[in-house]
Scaffold this motif. Structure first.
Motif, PDB file in Angstrom:
ATOM      1  N   UNK A   1       0.810  -1.226   0.000  1.00 50.80           N
ATOM      2  CA  UNK A   1       0.000   0.000   0.000  1.00 50.80           C
ATOM      3  C   UNK A   1       0.844   1.277   0.000  1.00 50.80           C
ATOM      4  N   UNK A   2       2.150   1.175   0.217  1.00 44.07           N
ATOM      5  CA  UNK A   2       2.975   2.357   0.458  1.00 44.07           C
ATOM      6  C   UNK A   2       3.031   3.304  -0.738  1.00 44.07           C
ATOM      7  N   UNK A   3       3.365   2.786  -1.898  1.00 48.58           N
ATOM      8  CA  UNK A   3       3.567   3.666  -3.050  1.00 48.58           C
ATOM      9  C   UNK A   3       2.305   4.423  -3.451  1.00 48.58           C
ATOM     10  N   UNK A   4       1.116   3.789  -3.472  1.00 47.58           N
ATOM     11  CA  UNK A   4      -0.097   4.574  -3.730  1.00 47.58           C
ATOM     12  C   UNK A   4      -0.350   5.647  -2.671  1.00 47.58           C
ATOM     13  N   UNK A   5       0.017   5.361  -1.416  1.00 40.28           N
ATOM     14  CA  UNK A   5      -0.155   6.360  -0.358  1.00 40.28           C
ATOM     15  C   UNK A   5       0.728   7.586  -0.599  1.00 40.28           C
ATOM     16  N   UNK A   6       1.940   7.353  -1.071  1.00 42.52           N
ATOM     17  CA  UNK A   6       2.838   8.470  -1.371  1.00 42.52           C
ATOM     18  C   UNK A   6       2.236   9.332  -2.483  1.00 42.52           C
ATOM     19  N   UNK A   7       1.649   8.690  -3.489  1.00 37.69           N
ATOM     20  CA  UNK A   7       0.986   9.429  -4.567  1.00 37.69           C
ATOM     21  C   UNK A   7      -0.173  10.245  -4.015  1.00 37.69           C
ATOM     22  N   UNK A   8      -0.942   9.664  -3.092  1.00 35.12           N
ATOM     23  CA  UNK A   8      -2.055  10.387  -2.471  1.00 35.12           C
ATOM     24  C   UNK A   8      -1.555  11.612  -1.718  1.00 35.12           C
TER      25      UNK A   8
ATOM     26  N   UNK B   1       3.910  22.445  -0.414  1.00 35.82           N
ATOM     27  CA  UNK B   1       4.906  21.479   0.085  1.00 35.82           C
ATOM     28  C   UNK B   1       4.610  21.123   1.530  1.00 35.82           C
ATOM     29  N   UNK B   2       4.522  19.838   1.819  1.00 36.97           N
ATOM     30  CA  UNK B   2       4.154  19.383   3.162  1.00 36.97           C
ATOM     31  C   UNK B   2       4.979  18.150   3.488  1.00 36.97           C
ATOM     32  N   UNK B   3       5.719  18.205   4.592  1.00 37.35           N
ATOM     33  CA  UNK B   3       6.736  17.187   4.834  1.00 37.35           C
ATOM     34  C   UNK B   3       6.453  16.279   6.011  1.00 37.35           C
ATOM     35  N   UNK B   4       5.266  16.384   6.617  1.00 43.92           N
ATOM     36  CA  UNK B   4       4.956  15.517   7.754  1.00 43.92           C
ATOM     37  C   UNK B   4       4.507  14.154   7.231  1.00 43.92           C
ATOM     38  N   UNK B   5       5.371  13.151   7.367  1.00 44.83           N
ATOM     39  CA  UNK B   5       5.075  11.838   6.794  1.00 44.83           C
ATOM     40  C   UNK B   5       3.969  11.091   7.537  1.00 44.83           C
ATOM     41  N   UNK B   6       3.533  11.603   8.693  1.00 46.26           N
ATOM     42  CA  UNK B   6       2.377  10.974   9.339  1.00 46.26           C
ATOM     43  C   UNK B   6       1.100  11.224   8.547  1.00 46.26           C
ATOM     44  N   UNK B   7       1.214  12.007   7.467  1.00 45.46           N
ATOM     45  CA  UNK B   7       0.088  12.149   6.538  1.00 45.46           C
ATOM     46  C   UNK B   7      -0.266  10.808   5.908  1.00 45.46           C
ATOM     47  N   UNK B   8       0.712   9.904   5.795  1.00 48.53           N
ATOM     48  CA  UNK B   8       0.450   8.613   5.149  1.00 48.53           C
ATOM     49  C   UNK B   8      -0.550   7.769   5.954  1.00 48.53           C
ATOM     50  N   UNK B   9      -0.311   7.518   7.245  1.00 50.32           N
ATOM     51  CA  UNK B   9      -1.336   6.795   8.008  1.00 50.32           C
ATOM     52  C   UNK B   9      -2.629   7.600   8.165  1.00 50.32           C
ATOM     53  N   UNK B  10      -2.531   8.942   8.166  1.00 47.24           N
ATOM     54  CA  UNK B  10      -3.743   9.758   8.276  1.00 47.24           C
ATOM     55  C   UNK B  10      -4.611   9.596   7.031  1.00 47.24           C
ATOM     56  N   UNK B  11      -3.984   9.548   5.866  1.00 47.04           N
ATOM     57  CA  UNK B  11      -4.725   9.316   4.629  1.00 47.04           C
ATOM     58  C   UNK B  11      -5.365   7.921   4.629  1.00 47.04           C
TER      59      UNK B  11
ATOM     60  N   UNK C   1      -9.428  14.920   1.252  1.00 50.98           N
ATOM     61  CA  UNK C   1      -9.030  14.160   0.058  1.00 50.98           C
ATOM     62  C   UNK C   1      -9.968  12.974  -0.149  1.00 50.98           C
ATOM     63  N   UNK C   2     -10.481  12.425   0.965  1.00 51.41           N
ATOM     64  CA  UNK C   2     -11.421  11.307   0.890  1.00 51.41           C
ATOM     65  C   UNK C   2     -12.855  11.761   1.213  1.00 51.41           C
ATOM     66  N   UNK C   3     -13.114  13.080   1.065  1.00 51.17           N
ATOM     67  CA  UNK C   3     -14.456  13.656   1.303  1.00 51.17           C
ATOM     68  C   UNK C   3     -14.967  13.357   2.706  1.00 51.17           C
ATOM     69  N   UNK C   4     -14.049  13.385   3.667  1.00 49.93           N
ATOM     70  CA  UNK C   4     -14.394  13.179   5.072  1.00 49.93           C
ATOM     71  C   UNK C   4     -14.190  14.492   5.819  1.00 49.93           C
ATOM     72  N   UNK C   5     -15.212  14.927   6.538  1.00 48.37           N
ATOM     73  CA  UNK C   5     -15.078  16.136   7.344  1.00 48.37           C
ATOM     74  C   UNK C   5     -14.630  15.762   8.745  1.00 48.37           C
TER      75      UNK C   5
ATOM     76  N   UNK D   1      11.285   2.598  -1.472  1.00 45.29           N
ATOM     77  CA  UNK D   1      11.334   3.941  -2.053  1.00 45.29           C
ATOM     78  C   UNK D   1      12.745   4.428  -2.383  1.00 45.29           C
ATOM     79  N   UNK D   2      13.755   3.657  -2.040  1.00 44.23           N
ATOM     80  CA  UNK D   2      15.133   4.145  -2.130  1.00 44.23           C
ATOM     81  C   UNK D   2      15.494   4.648  -3.518  1.00 44.23           C
ATOM     82  N   UNK D   3      15.252   3.854  -4.541  1.00 48.49           N
ATOM     83  CA  UNK D   3      15.689   4.224  -5.881  1.00 48.49           C
ATOM     84  C   UNK D   3      14.961   5.465  -6.376  1.00 48.49           C
TER      85      UNK D   3
END
Length: 296
Positions: free
Chosen positions: A1-8, A16-26, A170-174, A238-240
């Motif tokens: 699931x990681x790579x699609x989450x990065x795209x999201x 520009x937003x650098x808080x990676x906890x956005x991934x589990x939040x999404x 992003x997921x139409x959730x208030x 994600x390294x490469x």
């Protein structure tokens, strides 16, 4: 699931937003949306009532910064000799002011060391810190902790609220934040750090209130963050892509960086010599955001 989450992540944030906890939040927002259209968030309590572990550590360090520079260094060396894990000697040695130290605690891991090395200009000291420096040396512990609370509210909480709002929408959730009501904000201004922090645990005033209604079995468990093993993931799947994206950044971004030092930074991270994944992630997200939103 990681790579699609990065795209999201790249698509969800229009800046520009650098808080990676956005991934589990999404991911959580996507799951919640299957069941409800409005959710309640508990964000704000840690900032209002000194709930973070860094708040407890900071409270113990205020006395250190009320010493003159010589006394401070003697105390640092003595603490280090008695217990080498007692204090971050390097971080405190050259930092003159308590709030300057605390501001650095709110930054991205790795930024303190690497930002001056990879940027072409020296970052200015934030204006909102400069106005505090003249008058806070002799403040009481509680007054100093109030300054910390203001930094948490004005800086850290703003990032969290932005993250939660954009991830939800992003997921139409208030997502609503009831604890930031005017009544709770007024209440928090009547509470001191000494009332909130007890036995190395923050938020005790509201924890005690909740325990009276819901029992103590859950309320007093250890605080857990909303983190992910970002360093491990970045060194894996994600390294490469991270390496290629950063080393081939567009020229209009490259001019702002001391580019020759960036490969050194990546090598130290990917080799495991430094755990500066958050800082590398921030640079990666800046370029990814640029590639989506920059208009030629």
């Amino acid at each position: 699931d990681l790579e699609p989450l990065v795209e999201e992540h790249v698509k969800a944030f229009s800046e520009p937003f650098a808080d990676y906890s956005s991934l589990p939040t999404l991911m959580l927002s996507k799951f919640i949306k299957k069941h409800v259209t409005v959710a309640l968030s508990g964000d704000g309590a840690d900032e209002m009532f000194w709930g973070y572990p860094r708040n407890i550590r900071a409270k113990k360090l205020i006395q250190l910064y009320q010493n003159n520079p010589f006394q401070k260094k003697v105390q640092l060396l003595t603490s280090k000799i008695n217990n080498r894990h007692s204090v971050e000697l390097k971080r405190h040695w050259k930092t003159a002011h308590f709030l300057d130290y605390y501001y650095s605690m709110l930054g991205i891991t790795g930024a303190l060391a690497w930002l001056p090395k990879i940027m072409n200009v020296k970052p200015e000291k934030p204006f909102f810190l400069q106005k505090h420096f003249k008058n806070t040396f002799q403040l009481s512990v509680d007054d100093q902790m109030n300054e910390i609370r203001k930094l948490e509210m004005d800086l850290h909480l703003q990032r969290i609220l932005l993250k939660v709002d954009r991830a939800g929408m992003y997921h139409s959730l208030e997502i609503r934040v009831p604890i930031l009501s005017n009544a709770m904000l007024d209440y928090s201004n009547q509470i001191t750090a000494s009332q909130s922090i007890q036995n190395d645990m923050g938020k005790m005033n509201i924890k005690n209130s909740l325990a009276a209604k819901a029992g103590s079995s859950l309320v007093f468990t250890a605080k857990k963050g909303f983190g992910i093993p970002i360093d491990e993931w970045m060194r894996g799947n994600l390294k490469q892509h991270i390496t290629d994206t950063i080393l081939n950044m567009p020229n209009h971004l490259k001019v702002h960086f001391a580019y020759r030092n960036i490969p050194k930074m990546l090598d130290k991270f990917f080799s495991g010599k430094e755990n500066t994944g958050w800082f590398v992630w921030a640079l990666y997200m800046l370029i990814r955001w640029n590639n989506v939103y920059h208009q030629n």
